[in-house]
Design a protein around this motif. Structure first.
Motif, PDB file in Angstrom:
ATOM      1  N   ASN A 155       0.657   4.819  -0.236  1.00  0.00           N
ATOM      2  CA  ASN A 155       1.095   4.988   1.153  1.00  0.00           C
ATOM      3  C   ASN A 155       0.212   4.244   2.154  1.00  0.00           C
ATOM      4  OD1 ASN A 155       3.277   6.757   0.522  1.00  0.00           O
ATOM      5  ND2 ASN A 155       1.789   8.380   0.203  1.00  0.00           N
ATOM      6  N   GLN A 156      -0.838   3.606   1.692  1.00  0.00           N
ATOM      7  CA  GLN A 156      -1.773   2.948   2.595  1.00  0.00           C
ATOM      8  C   GLN A 156      -1.262   1.666   3.262  1.00  0.00           C
ATOM      9  OE1 GLN A 156      -5.557   2.476   0.620  1.00  0.00           O
ATOM     10  NE2 GLN A 156      -5.705   4.668   0.204  1.00  0.00           N
ATOM     11  N   PRO A 157      -0.400   0.853   2.614  1.00  0.00           N
ATOM     12  CA  PRO A 157       0.018  -0.384   3.284  1.00  0.00           C
ATOM     13  C   PRO A 157       0.549  -0.177   4.705  1.00  0.00           C
ATOM     14  CG  PRO A 157       0.611  -0.509   0.988  1.00  0.00           C
ATOM     15  CD  PRO A 157       0.101   0.899   1.231  1.00  0.00           C
ATOM     16  N   ALA A 158       1.228   0.911   4.959  1.00  0.00           N
ATOM     17  CA  ALA A 158       1.740   1.193   6.303  1.00  0.00           C
ATOM     18  C   ALA A 158       0.611   1.436   7.307  1.00  0.00           C
ATOM     19  CB  ALA A 158       2.670   2.403   6.267  1.00  0.00           C
ATOM     20  N   TRP A 159      -0.590   1.696   6.806  1.00  0.00           N
ATOM     21  CA  TRP A 159      -1.754   1.987   7.656  1.00  0.00           C
ATOM     22  C   TRP A 159      -2.704   0.796   7.788  1.00  0.00           C
ATOM     23  CZ3 TRP A 159      -2.234   6.507  10.293  1.00  0.00           C
ATOM     24  CH2 TRP A 159      -1.415   7.572   9.899  1.00  0.00           C
ATOM     25  N   VAL A 198      -5.871  11.947  12.416  1.00  0.00           N
ATOM     26  CA  VAL A 198      -4.618  11.206  12.500  1.00  0.00           C
ATOM     27  C   VAL A 198      -3.807  11.518  11.246  1.00  0.00           C
ATOM     28  CG1 VAL A 198      -3.559   8.925  12.698  1.00  0.00           C
ATOM     29  CG2 VAL A 198      -5.768   9.365  13.803  1.00  0.00           C
ATOM     30  N   GLY A 199      -2.549  11.893  11.444  1.00  0.00           N
ATOM     31  CA  GLY A 199      -1.711  12.231  10.301  1.00  0.00           C
ATOM     32  C   GLY A 199      -0.249  11.940  10.579  1.00  0.00           C
ATOM     33  N   ILE A 200       0.604  12.425   9.702  1.00  0.00           N
ATOM     34  CA  ILE A 200       2.036  12.172   9.864  1.00  0.00           C
ATOM     35  C   ILE A 200       2.762  13.388  10.438  1.00  0.00           C
ATOM     36  CG2 ILE A 200       2.162  10.376   8.102  1.00  0.00           C
ATOM     37  CD1 ILE A 200       3.292  12.504   6.171  1.00  0.00           C
ATOM     38  N   ARG A 201       2.082  14.535  10.499  1.00  0.00           N
ATOM     39  CA  ARG A 201       2.692  15.745  11.064  1.00  0.00           C
ATOM     40  C   ARG A 201       1.794  16.302  12.158  1.00  0.00           C
ATOM     41  NH1 ARG A 201       3.228  16.160   5.674  1.00  0.00           N
ATOM     42  NH2 ARG A 201       5.340  16.037   4.854  1.00  0.00           N
ATOM     43  N   ASN A 233      -8.502   1.681  -3.315  1.00  0.00           N
ATOM     44  CA  ASN A 233      -7.488   0.651  -3.153  1.00  0.00           C
ATOM     45  C   ASN A 233      -8.194  -0.701  -3.019  1.00  0.00           C
ATOM     46  OD1 ASN A 233      -5.646  -1.203  -2.084  1.00  0.00           O
ATOM     47  ND2 ASN A 233      -4.605   0.316  -0.831  1.00  0.00           N
ATOM     48  N   GLU A 234      -8.186  -1.459  -4.079  1.00  0.00           N
ATOM     49  CA  GLU A 234      -8.880  -2.749  -4.120  1.00  0.00           C
ATOM     50  C   GLU A 234      -8.361  -3.715  -3.052  1.00  0.00           C
ATOM     51  OE1 GLU A 234     -11.765  -5.355  -5.195  1.00  0.00           O
ATOM     52  OE2 GLU A 234     -11.538  -3.353  -6.052  1.00  0.00           O
ATOM     53  N   GLU A 235      -7.055  -3.718  -2.837  1.00  0.00           N
ATOM     54  CA  GLU A 235      -6.474  -4.628  -1.844  1.00  0.00           C
ATOM     55  C   GLU A 235      -7.024  -4.350  -0.441  1.00  0.00           C
ATOM     56  OE1 GLU A 235      -2.094  -6.337  -0.841  1.00  0.00           O
ATOM     57  OE2 GLU A 235      -2.233  -4.141  -0.852  1.00  0.00           O
ATOM     58  N   LEU A 236      -7.007  -3.089  -0.021  1.00  0.00           N
ATOM     59  CA  LEU A 236      -7.515  -2.740   1.300  1.00  0.00           C
ATOM     60  C   LEU A 236      -9.023  -2.961   1.383  1.00  0.00           C
ATOM     61  CD1 LEU A 236      -7.190  -1.742   4.168  1.00  0.00           C
ATOM     62  CD2 LEU A 236      -7.142   0.619   3.286  1.00  0.00           C
ATOM     63  N   GLU A 237      -9.729  -2.668   0.303  1.00  0.00           N
ATOM     64  CA  GLU A 237     -11.176  -2.904   0.300  1.00  0.00           C
ATOM     65  C   GLU A 237     -11.478  -4.383   0.544  1.00  0.00           C
ATOM     66  OE1 GLU A 237     -13.893  -0.974  -2.463  1.00  0.00           O
ATOM     67  OE2 GLU A 237     -12.234   0.287  -3.150  1.00  0.00           O
ATOM     68  N   TYR A 239      -3.356  -0.692  11.355  1.00  0.00           N
ATOM     69  CA  TYR A 239      -4.000   0.299  12.214  1.00  0.00           C
ATOM     70  C   TYR A 239      -5.478   0.455  11.855  1.00  0.00           C
ATOM     71  CZ  TYR A 239      -5.239   4.707  14.431  1.00  0.00           C
ATOM     72  OH  TYR A 239      -5.872   5.674  15.173  1.00  0.00           O
ATOM     73  N   ILE A 240      -5.752   0.629  10.587  1.00  0.00           N
ATOM     74  CA  ILE A 240      -7.137   0.826  10.140  1.00  0.00           C
ATOM     75  C   ILE A 240      -7.997  -0.380  10.506  1.00  0.00           C
ATOM     76  CG2 ILE A 240      -8.611   1.021   8.088  1.00  0.00           C
ATOM     77  CD1 ILE A 240      -6.236   2.659   6.821  1.00  0.00           C
ATOM     78  N   LEU A 241      -7.528  -1.566  10.203  1.00  0.00           N
ATOM     79  CA  LEU A 241      -8.323  -2.772  10.463  1.00  0.00           C
ATOM     80  C   LEU A 241      -8.458  -3.039  11.961  1.00  0.00           C
ATOM     81  CD1 LEU A 241      -6.911  -4.992   7.594  1.00  0.00           C
ATOM     82  CD2 LEU A 241      -9.095  -3.762   7.636  1.00  0.00           C
ATOM     83  N   ASP A 242      -7.434  -2.707  12.745  1.00  0.00           N
ATOM     84  CA  ASP A 242      -7.498  -2.905  14.197  1.00  0.00           C
ATOM     85  C   ASP A 242      -8.496  -1.961  14.866  1.00  0.00           C
ATOM     86  OD1 ASP A 242      -5.653  -4.956  14.060  1.00  0.00           O
ATOM     87  OD2 ASP A 242      -3.969  -3.753  14.809  1.00  0.00           O
TER      88      ASP A 242
END
Length: 119
Positions: free
Chosen positions: A67-71, A34-37, A91-95, A74-77
Motif C-alpha cells: 500500500n506504500q506506492p500511494a504514499w 496520518v491515516g486513512i480513517r 520496502n527496498e524501492e522506497l528505501e 507525500y512521504i518524500l515531499d
C-alpha cells in the motif's frame, strides 16, 4: 524533540501505530498522525488529508509495502531527515528513492527505539 509523522495512524488500541503515537507523545515529541480513517489518538486528530508539514525529522511507517506506492510522493515531499520502516513495512524501492534524496532510512521498531532511548 523530533517532529514525527506517523503514516498509518489508527484509533484502534490494538494497533502498533496507536501505541507509537501515544509513546512518541509521552516522550515529548511533536506527533502528526496520518491515516486513512478519521479518529483520534493521544488526543490528536488523525489527518486523512495528508497535511503539509515543515521541519519533519522522522516519518515512521505502519503501512505495508503493498500500500506504500500511494504514499511515496507525500512521504518524500515531507523531506524528513529519516524514515523508519517498522516490522512488516520494509520496502527496498522506497528505501532507494529516499536515500537518493539524502533521506536516511532505518529498518527498526519505533516502540523499541523509544523504550531503549535511541530514538
Amino acid at each position: 524533540m523530533k517532529k514525527t509523522v506517523v503514516i498509518g495512524a489508527s484509533d484502534n488500541p490494538a494497533r502498533y501505530s496507536y501505541r507509537a503515537v501515544n509513546m512518541l507523545k509521552s516522550h515529548g515529541h511533536e506527533v502528526v498522525p496520518v491515516g486513512i480513517r478519521k479518529g483520534q489518538v493521544a488526543g490528536l486528530d488523525i489527518h486523512t488529508d495528508r497535511p503539509t508539514e515543515e521541519s519533519v525529522d522522522t516519518v515512521t511507517l505502519y503501512v505495508g509495502p503493498q500500500n506504500q506506492p500511494a504514499w511515496y510522493d507525500y512521504i518524500l515531499d515531507l523531506k524528513p531527515k529519516r524514515i523508519i520502516f517498522n516490522p512488516g513495512t520494509e520496502n527496498e524501492e522506497l528505501e532507494q528513492m529516499a536515500q537518493a534524496k539524502g533521506i536516511r532510512t532505518e529498518e527498526a521498531c519505533t516502540l523499541v527505539m523509544l523504550s531503549v532511548g535511541n530514538y
